[in-house]
Design an enzyme around this catalytic site. Structure first.
Site, short mmCIF file in Angstrom:
data_model
loop_
_atom_site.label_atom_id
_atom_site.label_comp_id
_atom_site.label_asym_id
_atom_site.label_seq_id
_atom_site.Cartn_x
_atom_site.Cartn_y
_atom_site.Cartn_z
CE LYS A 1 58.26 52.14 -17.14
NZ LYS A 1 57.56 50.84 -16.96
CB THR A 2 61.06 52.40 -10.80
OG1 THR A 2 59.96 52.99 -11.47
CG2 THR A 2 61.40 53.22 -9.59
CG ASP B 1 33.56 32.63 -22.90
OD1 ASP B 1 34.56 32.95 -22.25
OD2 ASP B 1 32.86 31.63 -22.65
N GLY C 1 58.31 51.54 -21.43
CA GLY C 1 57.91 50.15 -21.37
C GLY C 1 56.71 49.95 -20.49
N PRO C 2 56.08 48.79 -20.61
CG PRO C 2 55.33 46.72 -21.39
CD PRO C 2 56.47 47.65 -21.45
N PRO C 3 54.14 48.70 -17.51
CG PRO C 3 52.07 49.28 -16.63
CD PRO C 3 52.73 48.85 -17.88
N GLY C 4 55.81 47.61 -14.55
CA GLY C 4 56.37 46.43 -13.89
C GLY C 4 57.51 45.75 -14.60
CG HIS D 1 30.72 27.38 -20.74
ND1 HIS D 1 29.92 28.32 -21.32
CD2 HIS D 1 31.95 27.95 -20.66
CE1 HIS D 1 30.62 29.41 -21.58
NE2 HIS D 1 31.87 29.20 -21.19
CD GLU D 2 34.90 26.72 -18.25
OE1 GLU D 2 35.90 26.77 -18.99
OE2 GLU D 2 34.24 27.73 -17.94
P1 ADP Z 1 58.25 49.94 -13.57
O1 ADP Z 1 58.90 51.13 -12.99
O2 ADP Z 1 58.78 49.54 -14.91
O3 ADP Z 1 56.77 50.01 -13.61
P2 ADP Z 1 59.46 48.67 -11.34
O4 ADP Z 1 60.87 48.95 -11.64
O5 ADP Z 1 58.83 49.51 -10.31
O6 ADP Z 1 58.58 48.69 -12.65
O7 ADP Z 1 59.34 47.14 -10.94
C1 ADP Z 1 58.66 46.70 -9.80
C2 ADP Z 1 59.39 45.53 -9.16
O8 ADP Z 1 59.35 44.39 -10.01
C3 ADP Z 1 60.85 45.80 -8.95
O9 ADP Z 1 61.07 46.42 -7.74
C4 ADP Z 1 61.46 44.42 -8.99
O10 ADP Z 1 61.30 43.77 -7.76
C5 ADP Z 1 60.59 43.70 -9.99
N1 ADP Z 1 61.16 43.74 -11.34
C6 ADP Z 1 60.61 44.35 -12.40
N2 ADP Z 1 61.36 44.18 -13.50
C7 ADP Z 1 62.43 43.47 -13.14
C8 ADP Z 1 63.58 42.96 -13.85
N3 ADP Z 1 63.75 43.20 -15.15
N4 ADP Z 1 64.48 42.25 -13.16
C9 ADP Z 1 64.30 42.01 -11.84
N5 ADP Z 1 63.26 42.44 -11.13
C10 ADP Z 1 62.31 43.16 -11.75
ZN ZN Z 2 33.53 30.40 -21.32
MG MG Z 3 57.99 52.75 -12.19
#
Ligand code: ADP
Ligand code: ZN
Ligand code: MG
Length: 626
Positions: free
Chosen positions: A216-217, A511, A210-213, A434-435
């Protein structure tokens, strides 16, 4: 979590300690002691010494190369005082001493201190050995015997349950499918009979993709917290070392340790660091180290047969397409669990988790926040709550208000406000038109989300002003009309500049970039061009072995096709440009009105903006798509 297996003080450390001790003794013996004792003899100028000699006051002298020590004639039974002086090159000296009846002798050559000379011989080789050991240690004792020189302990940390900071599945939200999957694995480890009695076999390897953040960890930590078995955690990059073979040795050691502690879980974070497709490596002349590490991992995963010790390998990656196909074969990471960005309900749950940790005001509507944040991963949401709390704290308020969240979202989407970037009046005027151009086109075209705010306060790295469009719902599919609408909206800014000022500025570069990218994707990826048909001209990353952007991502196409693609892209962008011009020409007065307003207030949002945009002329609607 805490680490149970404290690393043994390695031999390196011991040797370093001994060396340090020896060096201290050496220094004390040679430098500090002599100077301590030596400092008690008063030092006098050479000329004074000569005067004293000529006045016949000196009893005896011991003449060294760097120092002359001498004793004055004292009274009978009183210890005579000793002085020292630094000699100059003086050939007359012996004669002078003799003439004045001084008893004198040369200092015997320094007797070689056996201790010092021993140290002189011993220390340099020891230093050499220490340096050598250091490098061997880094290499993890490649192939060496399990003796003095082998330090190939894997760096895996072992987590055990019962810690105060334990992560549980309750801390993870919005990724329900993945959670279900992992809960099952934890269940298996706790209660294997339930599965084995009906002949079910638990997967050996589970890959979190899955995407970062997205958590997963975090989820792996939750497994560690809940499973109640030993949990080895290591990051893929820790296997990759300077020395070929070290990574492989580490993998071997990791699995050895794990088997001793079975049932247990091994978690390899960022698996792509070692699991990169071997085919892709070939381009750079191969990476032997990574390849060997990967091979070792494959071997180990095949190694423990079913019924053998229960070791479950959990791994995470955000780049599954770069992984070597061999890793994904049944019997290895045969189960892949998608940990995706959360949907609306998931975002709400995640926000609820983090909102518990801050003091919320009464006006907080978490649902509204969740609605405004599609595409945010768990980490983004956690960060958002924190950012809002910081804003409230900065304003010295007791609780976090909804407005803090609104500002925090804007910060994430558009970047920080830059009040320091001062525009001159002409620039300000251009940015305003522009905006407003973006906003008007965006309000009329499909696919754009609701225009929520127009601002000419500079923000972020480059934006001089911005139009904030916030989605009203999660979208998973876009149709052609909506994409064209987005492109037209992107070109709205430039179109307004053209209409009002008759000239073009550099402000629209970003843009144009985005509009062109979108148009190209319509043609090459989504098959939305009638001329080119439903073909994918973009290579999926899966087929593109050199996925690191080293190779043309496009399929091999003939010159004619390449030209046709270019023509189509150009056509889409120009059509959208034309649409934007038409809309703005039809709404020229409104454009003027809003632009003048924003020049006074800098920001328009909320009901006021909706009322203004409501006046937009929809009667003679825009020329439809081509
Ligand atoms: P990944 O390993 O997928 O890149 P992490 O597990 O390191 O992401 O997520 C970083 C932080 O973001 C976690 O420590 C947590 O605080 C928050 N977080 C991410 N996903 C979730 C989730 N599904 N539920 C709750 N907190 C999350
Ligand atoms: Zn613009
Ligand atoms: Mg991770």
């Amino acid at each position: 979590m805490s680490i149970k297996d404290k690393p043994q003080p390695s031999r390196n450390r011991q040797i370093a300690n001994i060396l340090f001790l020896l060096a201290t003794v050496f220094l004390t013996a040679n430098l500090i002691l002599p100077s301590l004792f030596g400092s008690q003899i008063p030092r006098v100028p050479y000329s004074l010494f000569i005067d004293q000699v000529q006045d016949g006051e000196v009893a005896r002298a011991s003449v060294g190369q760097n120092e002359i020590r001498y004793q004055l004639k004292g009274e009978e039974n009183q210890p005579a005082q000793v002085f020292s002086t630094t000699p100059i090159f003086d050939l007359e000296l012996p004669k002078r001493l003799e003439d004045n009846g001084v008893e004198f002798a040369a200092v015997p050559p320094p007797k070689n201190n056996w201790f010092t000379s021993l140290l002189g011989w011993v220390i340099p080789p020891l230093i050499f050995v220490a340096i050598w050991q250091f490098f061997i240690g880094r290499a993890g004792g490649v192939g060496g015997p399990q003796g003095a020189l082998s330090i190939n302990k894997s760096k895996a940390k072992v987590y055990v349950e019962g810690e105060s900071t334990k992560v549980t599945f309750d801390d993870v939200a919005g990724v329900e499918e993945a959670k279900t999957e992992l809960v099952e694995i934890v269940e298996f480890l706790k209660n294997p009979q339930r599965f084995t009695s009906i002949g079910a076999r638990i997967p050996k390897g589970v890959l979190l993709v899955g995407p970062p953040g997205t958590g997963k960890t975090l989820m792996a930590k939750a497994v560690a917290g809940e499973a109640g078995v030993a949990f080895f955690s290591i990051s893929g990059s820790e296997f990759v070392e300077l020395f070929v073979g070290a990574g492989a040795a580490r993998v071997r050691d990791l699995f050895e340790q794990a088997k001793k502690k079975a049932p247990c879980i091994i978690f390899i974070d960022e698996l792509d660091a070692i699991g990169k497709s071997r085919a892709s490596a070939g381009f750079y002349g191969g990476n032997d180290e990574r390849e060997q590490t990967l091979n070792q991992l494959l071997t180990e995963m095949d190694g423990f047969a079913a019924g053998d010790a229960t070791v479950i390998v959990l791994a995470a990656t955000n780049r599954p397409e770069t992984l070597d196909p061999a890793l994904l074969r049944p019997g290895r990471f045969d189960r892949q669990v998608l940990v995706d960005r959360p949907d609306l309900a998931g975002r709400l749950k995640i926000l609820e988790i983090y909102a518990q940790k801050v003091k919320l005001g009464s006006d907080i509507d978490l649902k509204a926040i969740a609605t405004r944040t599609p595409g945010f991963a768990g980490a983004d949401l956690a960060n958002l709550v924190n950012e809002a709390a910081l804003l409230a704290a900065r304003a010295r308020r007791e609780t976090v208000a909804q407005a803090d969240f609104a500002e925090a979202i804007e910060r994430v989407v558009a970047g920080l406000e830059k009040k320091s970037r001062v525009l001159n009046d002409k620039e300000k005027k251009i940015v305003a038109y522009h905006e407003v151009g973006h906003a008007l086109v965006g309000a009329l075209m499909p696919g754009g989300s609701k225009v929520a705010k127009i601002s000419i306060v500079p923000r972020g790295m480059a934006a001089l002003g911005y139009t904030l469009q916030l989605p009203t719902e999660d979208r998973f599919l876009m149709d052609e009309g909506e994409l064209r609408g987005q492109i037209a909206t992107l070109l709205g800014g430039r179109a307004a500049e053209e209409i009002v000022f008759g000239s073009i500025t550099t402000g629209a570069a970003n843009d144009l970039q985005r509009a062109t990218d979108l148009a190209e994707r319509m043609v090459t990826t989504y098959g939305m061009s009638k001329v080119l048909g439903p073909l994918a001209y973009e290579k999926g990353q899966q087929n593109n072995f050199l996925g690191d952007g080293m190779m043309n991502p496009r399929r091999m196409v003939s010159d004619e096709t390449a030209k046709a693609i270019d023509d189509e892209v150009k056509d889409i962008v120009e059509t959208a440009h034309h649409q934007a011009l038409t809309i703005l020409n039809q709404n020229r007065e409104l454009l003027e009105k809003i632009a003048q307003l924003i020049l006074e207030t800098e920001v328009i949002e909320g009901d006021e903006l909706q009322k203004l945009l409501g006046e937009v002329n929809r009667s003679e609607n825009v020329p439809a798509t081509v």
